[in-house]
Enzyme design. Structure first.
Site, PDB file in Angstrom:
ATOM      1  N   SER A  57      -9.647   2.104   2.954  1.00 25.67           N
ATOM      2  CA  SER A  57      -8.789   2.803   2.010  1.00 25.67           C
ATOM      3  C   SER A  57      -7.835   1.883   1.269  1.00 25.67           C
ATOM      4  CB  SER A  57      -7.980   3.859   2.780  1.00 25.67           C
ATOM      5  OG  SER A  57      -7.140   3.247   3.748  1.00 25.67           O
ATOM      6  N   LYS A 103       0.844  -1.196   0.000  1.00 24.39           N
ATOM      7  CA  LYS A 103       0.000   0.000   0.000  1.00 24.39           C
ATOM      8  C   LYS A 103       0.879   1.246   0.000  1.00 24.39           C
ATOM      9  CE  LYS A 103      -3.918   2.069   2.523  1.00 24.39           C
ATOM     10  NZ  LYS A 103      -4.834   1.924   3.670  1.00 24.39           N
ATOM     11  N   SER A 149     -10.034  -0.213   7.204  1.00 24.58           N
ATOM     12  CA  SER A 149      -9.487  -0.057   5.848  1.00 24.58           C
ATOM     13  C   SER A 149      -8.794  -1.280   5.265  1.00 24.58           C
ATOM     14  CB  SER A 149      -8.520   1.132   5.812  1.00 24.58           C
ATOM     15  OG  SER A 149      -9.228   2.339   5.922  1.00 24.58           O
TER      16      SER A 149
END
Length: 484
Positions: free
Chosen positions: A154, A79, A178
């Site tokens: 996210s 990420k 997330s």
């Protein structure tokens, strides 16, 4: 059949027998990315040259020394709020579009020591603020099950890359759901560890008391492999817990006889879609058939979790993001004086959602409002933690849905922030309390994945994995894949 349809232990065995090379794995990853990335848009950046060179080097190690470690040679995506030395880390923000870190996050160092291969950096909501991946400053990631729908946020890029077979596993971060929400929306396995179990050093901070890095994989066993590698105490992180890391795979016995499950009535009540509730009720019957028992309980302060979370996380974000001023690193919009340089840089560099949360947090921390909002939210947080403590005195795990609905359509909630915030209502309490939780596939509703959330006591990831693995072995939901 893709190589990535195999579990980590199977690929490990193929590498050990020299029936597969690291180069084969890396080429499989980039081939799949070339095939589907135009439909999914999981990645912000690919590191092909470095990855292919690393694969060659590891193949040399494979020839001379054999397989070294359980994750040896495995392709992974990171990420883009986890810093990577020499590889751009943008947090999906225009403000950091040219930021190249000079060091690695601790989790990246641990993966490197385990001889994994980083394929690229994954898309996300800007600075991890969002539940749909629509707040990225660069592009919208799409759900592999239906490219007209969101992958969740996210960590949407992290979940979509695993679900679409681009990488074998990925790392995400979880501040209010997330990791778990995108895992549920994309039909994969995502774990938020206990706060402090995995080092946050090198994770670009959103809300420091809530953020936690965790793995996203296709199966529970693979998830345990990855957590085994990245967990542990880190002196570079003042919030890291000096607690022993057990061998998580030992817990994967399939035996949950006499296990006591709590099912909060708040988690199956108003707002949870009927088709989601049905899948969770079926999951409870499956767990009952394996010898577990369950009872309805109450977590009475959960209804205040969203309000407390958005005050606390926004307050921490307003402080953490103050460092992005265009002076030390990132984009700078020059002006005639320093204050105007700050203003222009931040107004043009940050997206709408980030600005919204900075303003909310600054207001909550301001003189005259601190006691009414921030202090009150911290008191509510304590009550939520106490609710969990009481339940875990009698029960081994807590179970419910990961998200109240399946993945919604792109653009459906973008103009209604409060409705968007409500999608995290079932994941936020665990971050406020700091307990571990996993989302595992619980079947399809109208062709879209539903996530089952299993919540454990502090540092009891082994128990969470034991229940998740038993459920997974009793079903075939984890074998269902999207058709792109």
């Amino acid at each position: 059949m893709s190589i990535f349809d195999h579990q980590i232990k199977d690929i490990h065995e193929l590498l050990h027998k020299k029936e597969l090379s690291v180069t084969d794995l890396v080429e499989e990853s980039y081939s799949r990315i070339k095939e589907v990335e135009g439909k999914v848009d999981s990645f912000l950046q690919l590191t092909e040259e470095n990855a292919r060179q690393q694969a060659k080097d590891l193949d040399q190690v494979l020839t001379t020394e054999g397989v070294k470690g359980n994750l040896f040679g495995l392709p992974t995506g990171i990420k883009d709020n986890i810093v990577t030395k020499g590889i751009r880390t943008t947090c999906a923000s225009k403000l950091l579009e040219n930021f190249e870190p000079v060091h690695n996050a601790t989790v990246v160092e641990k993966l490197a020591a385990a001889n994994t291969v980083t394929i690229g950096k994954l898309n996300m909501d800007e600075f991890a603020m969002g539940s749909s991946n629509e707040n990225s400053g660069f592009k919208v990631t799409r759900n592999p099950w239906d490219t007209n729908r969101v992958p969740g946020g996210s960590s949407g890029g992290s979940a979509a890359s695993v679900a679409s077979g681009e990488v074998l596993f990925s790392l995400g971060s979880d501040t209010g759901g997330s990791i778990r929400e995108p895992a549920a929306f994309c039909g994969v396995v995502g774990l938020k560890p206990t706060y402090g179990r995995v080092s946050r050093f090198g994770l670009v901070a959103f809300a420091s008391s809530l953020d936690q890095i965790g793995p996203i994989t296709r199966t529970v066993e693979d998830n345990a492999f990855v957590l085994q590698t990245i967990a542990g105490y880190d002196k570079m992180d003042s919030t890291s817990a000096n607690v022993e890391v057990p061998d998580y795979r030992v817990a994967l016995t399939g035996d949950i006889k006499d296990l006591k499950i709590a099912v909060p009535k708040e988690y199956l009540g108003e707002g949870v879609a009927p088709e989601v509730r049905e899948k969770i009720e079926q999951a409870l019957k499956t767990l009952e058939s394996l010898g577990a028992t369950w009872e309805e309980v109450s977590l009475p302060h959960s209804k205040y979790a969203n309000a407390a979370y958005y005050i606390l996380s926004s307050s921490e974000a307003s402080a953490n993001l103050a460092r992005f001023d265009g002076i030390r690193y990132g984009k700078r919009m020059e002006d005639t004086n320093l204050i105007e340089t700050y203003r222009k840089t931040r107004s043009q560099g940050f997206g709408d959602e980030v600005k919204r949360r900075i303003m909310l947090g600054t207001f909550a921390l301001s003189s005259g409002y601190y006691d009414a909002y921030y202090k009150k939210a911290q008191q509510v947080r304590t009550l939520i933690k106490q609710d969990f403590d009481e339940v875990f005195k009698k029960y081994d795990v807590i179970i419910g849905p990961t998200a109240p609905t399946t993945a919604f359509k792109i653009g459906e909630k973008m103009n209604d922030p409060l409705t968007m915030y409500a999608t995290d209502i079932l994941t936020i309490p665990m971050n406020l309390a700091g307990v571990p939780a996993i989302s595992v596939p619980a079947g399809l509703a109208d062709g879209l994945p539903v996530g089952l959330q299993i919540i454990g006591n502090y540092f009891e990831e082994s128990t969470v994995y034991r229940v998740a693995h038993a459920f997974e072995q009793a079903t075939d939901f984890h074998k269902q894949k999207p058709t792109l």
